[in-house]
Design a protein around this motif. Structure first.
Motif, PDB file in Angstrom:
ATOM      1  N   VAL A  22       1.216  -1.310   0.084  1.00 35.63           N
ATOM      2  CA  VAL A  22       0.148  -0.021   0.065  1.00 35.63           C
ATOM      3  C   VAL A  22       1.010   0.834  -0.124  1.00 35.63           C
ATOM      4  CG1 VAL A  22      -1.629   1.099   1.253  1.00 35.63           C
ATOM      5  CG2 VAL A  22      -1.459  -0.988   1.140  1.00 35.63           C
ATOM      6  N   SER A  23       1.968   1.036   0.567  1.00 29.80           N
ATOM      7  CA  SER A  23       2.837   2.706   0.814  1.00 29.80           C
ATOM      8  C   SER A  23       3.741   2.930  -0.514  1.00 29.80           C
ATOM      9  CB  SER A  23       4.296   2.095   1.783  1.00 29.80           C
ATOM     10  OG  SER A  23       3.610   1.888   2.936  1.00 29.80           O
ATOM     11  N   LEU A  24       3.849   1.642  -1.364  1.00 31.68           N
ATOM     12  CA  LEU A  24       4.380   1.578  -2.747  1.00 31.68           C
ATOM     13  C   LEU A  24       3.548   2.285  -3.690  1.00 31.68           C
ATOM     14  CD1 LEU A  24       6.809  -1.779  -2.596  1.00 31.68           C
ATOM     15  CD2 LEU A  24       7.738   0.676  -2.625  1.00 31.68           C
ATOM     16  N   ALA A  25       2.235   1.699  -3.339  1.00 30.36           N
ATOM     17  CA  ALA A  25       0.900   1.823  -4.602  1.00 30.36           C
ATOM     18  C   ALA A  25       1.036   3.346  -4.133  1.00 30.36           C
ATOM     19  CB  ALA A  25      -0.231   1.088  -4.651  1.00 30.36           C
ATOM     20  N   LYS A  26       1.259   3.663  -3.812  1.00 33.49           N
ATOM     21  CA  LYS A  26       0.660   5.832  -3.303  1.00 33.49           C
ATOM     22  C   LYS A  26       2.275   5.739  -3.557  1.00 33.49           C
ATOM     23  CE  LYS A  26      -2.057   7.412  -0.695  1.00 33.49           C
ATOM     24  NZ  LYS A  26      -3.554   7.622  -0.620  1.00 33.49           N
ATOM     25  N   PHE A  27       3.307   6.042  -4.064  1.00 33.78           N
ATOM     26  CA  PHE A  27       4.668   6.848  -3.972  1.00 33.78           C
ATOM     27  C   PHE A  27       4.499   6.049  -5.427  1.00 33.78           C
ATOM     28  CE2 PHE A  27       4.415   7.214   0.275  1.00 33.78           C
ATOM     29  CZ  PHE A  27       4.791   8.830   0.283  1.00 33.78           C
ATOM     30  N   LEU A  28       4.350   4.923  -5.968  1.00 30.89           N
ATOM     31  CA  LEU A  28       4.254   4.548  -7.217  1.00 30.89           C
ATOM     32  C   LEU A  28       3.250   3.758  -8.352  1.00 30.89           C
ATOM     33  CD1 LEU A  28       7.042   2.336  -6.365  1.00 30.89           C
ATOM     34  CD2 LEU A  28       7.616   4.340  -8.225  1.00 30.89           C
ATOM     35  N   PRO A  29       1.850   5.278  -8.140  1.00 27.49           N
ATOM     36  CA  PRO A  29       0.789   5.004  -9.224  1.00 27.49           C
ATOM     37  C   PRO A  29       0.823   4.203 -10.128  1.00 27.49           C
ATOM     38  CG  PRO A  29       1.555   7.151  -9.147  1.00 27.49           C
ATOM     39  CD  PRO A  29       2.135   6.754  -8.420  1.00 27.49           C
ATOM     40  N   GLU A  30       1.462   4.322 -11.542  1.00 34.51           N
ATOM     41  CA  GLU A  30       1.466   3.885 -12.446  1.00 34.51           C
ATOM     42  C   GLU A  30       2.620   2.131 -12.270  1.00 34.51           C
ATOM     43  OE1 GLU A  30       3.709   5.410 -15.415  1.00 34.51           O
ATOM     44  OE2 GLU A  30       2.885   7.551 -14.502  1.00 34.51           O
ATOM     45  N   ALA A  31       2.856   1.863 -11.080  1.00 34.20           N
ATOM     46  CA  ALA A  31       3.260   0.149 -10.520  1.00 34.20           C
ATOM     47  C   ALA A  31       2.589  -0.965 -10.911  1.00 34.20           C
ATOM     48  CB  ALA A  31       4.862   0.758  -9.346  1.00 34.20           C
ATOM     49  N   GLN A  32       2.897  -1.920 -11.243  1.00 31.05           N
ATOM     50  CA  GLN A  32       1.927  -3.229 -11.261  1.00 31.05           C
ATOM     51  C   GLN A  32       1.623  -3.592 -10.298  1.00 31.05           C
ATOM     52  OE1 GLN A  32       0.944  -5.601 -14.495  1.00 31.05           O
ATOM     53  NE2 GLN A  32       1.251  -3.832 -16.047  1.00 31.05           N
ATOM     54  N   ILE A  33       1.694  -4.334  -8.880  1.00 30.32           N
ATOM     55  CA  ILE A  33       1.741  -4.950  -7.852  1.00 30.32           C
ATOM     56  C   ILE A  33       1.443  -6.036  -7.800  1.00 30.32           C
ATOM     57  CG2 ILE A  33       2.366  -4.758  -5.413  1.00 30.32           C
ATOM     58  CD1 ILE A  33       2.570  -1.280  -5.609  1.00 30.32           C
ATOM     59  N   ASP A  34       2.208  -6.982  -7.756  1.00 30.95           N
ATOM     60  CA  ASP A  34       0.914  -8.455  -7.106  1.00 30.95           C
ATOM     61  C   ASP A  34       1.383  -8.493  -5.749  1.00 30.95           C
ATOM     62  OD1 ASP A  34      -0.393  -8.844  -9.501  1.00 30.95           O
ATOM     63  OD2 ASP A  34       0.908 -10.102 -10.250  1.00 30.95           O
ATOM     64  N   ALA A  35       0.201  -8.860  -4.560  1.00 29.79           N
ATOM     65  CA  ALA A  35       0.790  -8.938  -3.713  1.00 29.79           C
ATOM     66  C   ALA A  35       0.680 -10.726  -2.357  1.00 29.79           C
ATOM     67  CB  ALA A  35       0.378  -8.366  -2.548  1.00 29.79           C
TER      68      ALA A  35
END
Ligand code: GLN
Length: 268
Positions: free
Chosen positions: A103-116
């Protein structure tokens, strides 16, 4: 601020300054709440579980017995990832727990595709709530999986073999040590803490497989426990997949984050 004051300001929904500067009183229900909270606390229930939330990387996360309480050291891991990441990167977090890292990463990297990934469905449902609460749910996929197993099960190996960054803060306490540590730990999920007999089980498993799911030159970020660096470095060098990029110490001077780079073997 003492724990009692923290509980008070939570029960009264007021800030610390109000607590100090204005007159206030507790009604009967609030007084009952406070005494219940203090009694839970004296039994060792972590303050964060009693409050139902904690701060991480400047954001608020809901926490309860389903997930490990995010630790301040883990913010260093997030900072290091943010230093190396940019734009539309593909990022994988193994053992996402409360979702604090993604969630912290997504806030600062809005274009990243993140799998958790997490093995615990209970943790995943709380992590999803945390993503929603922080308006970070758009670019995170929450997936139930025992480490990389979901990719193998679905035979998606090749399609998914393209993360730029893999992150994990795995369970890393030695099984035999858990009971002797702070009593608060007994309230956290054992599966989030227990790293096996020598505490290194998850590093062995992650390092053995992470290379298959990283792009060339991809980075592996691991949070590690006190005194584990040397052994993990050995595990990594035996794997032949990674070279050590950087080791970062925490605020107490303990080696806390290891960054490894996928070794660009010929023909890989
Ligand atoms: N990724 C979560 C955190 O860093 C959970 C880690 C865990 O449960 N071991 O807090």
């Amino acid at each position: 601020m003492t724990e009692k004051e923290i509980l008070l300001s939570s029960i009264l929904s007021c800030s610390r300054s109000v607590l100090y500067s204005q007159e206030w009183s507790l009604n009967a229900a609030q007084a009952k709440k406070l005494s219940e909270a203090l009694s839970l606390r004296s039994q060792g229930v972590p303050l964060q579980y009693i409050l139902g939330e904690t701060e991480f990387f400047g954001l608020t996360f809901q926490v309860d017995e389903r997930v490990l309480i995010p630790r301040p050291e883990t913010e260093i891991l997030v900072e290091m990832v943010l230093k190396s990441a940019a734009g539309q990167m593909k990022i994988l977090d193994i053992g996402t727990g409360s979702g604090c890292i993604v969630v912290s990463l997504a806030k600062f990297l809005p274009e990243a595709q993140i799998d958790a990934l997490d093995l615990s469905l209970e943790a995943l449902s709380l992590a999803k709530e945390n993503a929603l609460m922080n308006s970070a749910d758009k670019n995170i996929n929450f997936i139930q999986s025992d480490l990389f197993s979901v990719f193998k099960k679905n035979n998606l190996n090749n399609r998914l073999r393209n993360y730029d960054i893999i992150i994990s803060n795995p369970p890393y306490i030695r099984s035999g040590d858990i009971n002797g540590l702070q009593k608060e730990l007994a309230y956290e999920p054992r599966m989030a803490l227990d790293g096996g007999e020598d505490g290194l089980d998850f590093y062995r498993r992650i390092i053995a497989e992470a290379g298959n799911f990283l792009n060339k030159e991809g980075l592996l970020f691991l949070e590690i426990g006190f005194g584990q660096r040397e052994n993990i470095e050995k595990i990594a060098s035996l794997s032949n997949d990674f070279i050590l990029d950087e080791i970062i110490k925490d605020y107490s001077g303990i080696e806390r984050v290891m960054i490894m780079r996928k070794y660009g073997k010929v023909g890989n």
